[in-house]
Design a protein around this motif. Structure first.
Motif, short mmCIF file in Angstrom:
data_model
loop_
_atom_site.label_atom_id
_atom_site.label_comp_id
_atom_site.label_asym_id
_atom_site.label_seq_id
_atom_site.Cartn_x
_atom_site.Cartn_y
_atom_site.Cartn_z
N LYS A 50 0.87 -1.38 -0.01
CA LYS A 50 0.15 -0.20 -0.05
C LYS A 50 0.94 1.42 -0.09
N ASN A 51 2.26 1.14 -0.11
CA ASN A 51 3.12 2.05 -0.36
C ASN A 51 3.23 3.12 0.92
N LYS A 52 3.04 2.08 2.09
CA LYS A 52 3.09 2.88 3.41
C LYS A 52 4.36 2.36 4.17
N THR A 53 5.56 2.59 3.25
CA THR A 53 7.00 2.38 3.85
C THR A 53 7.14 2.70 5.23
N VAL A 54 6.94 4.14 5.54
CA VAL A 54 7.15 4.64 6.98
C VAL A 54 6.41 3.62 8.02
N ASN A 55 5.20 3.40 7.61
CA ASN A 55 4.73 2.55 8.61
C ASN A 55 5.13 1.19 8.82
N ALA A 56 5.59 0.56 7.80
CA ALA A 56 6.55 -0.71 7.69
C ALA A 56 7.58 -0.80 8.92
N ILE A 57 8.31 0.44 8.44
CA ILE A 57 9.57 0.85 9.17
C ILE A 57 9.31 1.21 10.51
#
Length: 171
Positions: free
Chosen positions: A77-84
């Motif tokens: 979902k292009n939520k890279t910051v949330n995954a980090i």
């Protein structure tokens, strides 16, 4: 105040989950031996540190797979910051650092603000340091356990020798 394994504990725990009271829900689930539900509660309420601690304490191995699955979902979902942030909260510092470095590299290609990119690299470095510190702590604990086991084994050997010596001299 309810006794262990009371039939109302799971119901009360579910009520705590619906209002976001993770700690109380986990305590209620644990008191009625529903460890899996306690972990699911933590995951649902984004308390990944607690979920991983519970999984380690109760030898549940599925948590890493669930964490990776959720992280993949966020990345799709292009939520890279949330995954980090998810990996960081879960204590998977190296995975968080890898994603952060990847994000910084993408931002570099887009030629965005250099100061923000430098901050990402510094934060990634700090995450790697946290990973190294975590590895030091776990290796120290393992060495301590091994030393304790070796000491106990040596002590048992000495006691066995003494018992044999006493038996031999009394014959």
């Amino acid at each position: 105040a309810l006794p262990e394994n009371h039939k109302l504990l799971p119901e009360i725990a579910a009520m705590f989950v619906t209002v976001g009271m993770c700690e109380q829900a986990v305590n209620a689930y644990i008191r009625c031996n529903h460890v899996k539900k306690a972990i699911d509660c933590c995951v649902h309420l984004n308390q990944w540190n607690q979920a991983i601690d519970l999984a380690k304490t109760h030898n549940v191995r599925e948590i890493d797979a669930l964490l990776a699955k959720y992280a993949q979902h966020l990345l799709e979902k292009n939520k890279t910051v949330n995954a980090i942030e998810l990996y960081r909260k879960a204590g998977h510092f190296l995975e968080a650092a890898k994603l952060l470095f990847k994000l910084a590299n993408e931002q570099t290609k887009k030629k965005l603000k250099p100061l923000q990119i430098k901050k990402m690299y510094v934060l990634g470095g700090l995450l790697v340091e946290q990973y190294h510190e975590q590895m030091k702590m776990t290796s120290r604990a393992k060495v301590k356990d091994k030393k304790g086991a070796m000491a106990a084994s040596a002590l048992a050997g000495f006691l066995e020798e003494d018992a044999t010596a006493i038996t031999d001299t009394s014959i």
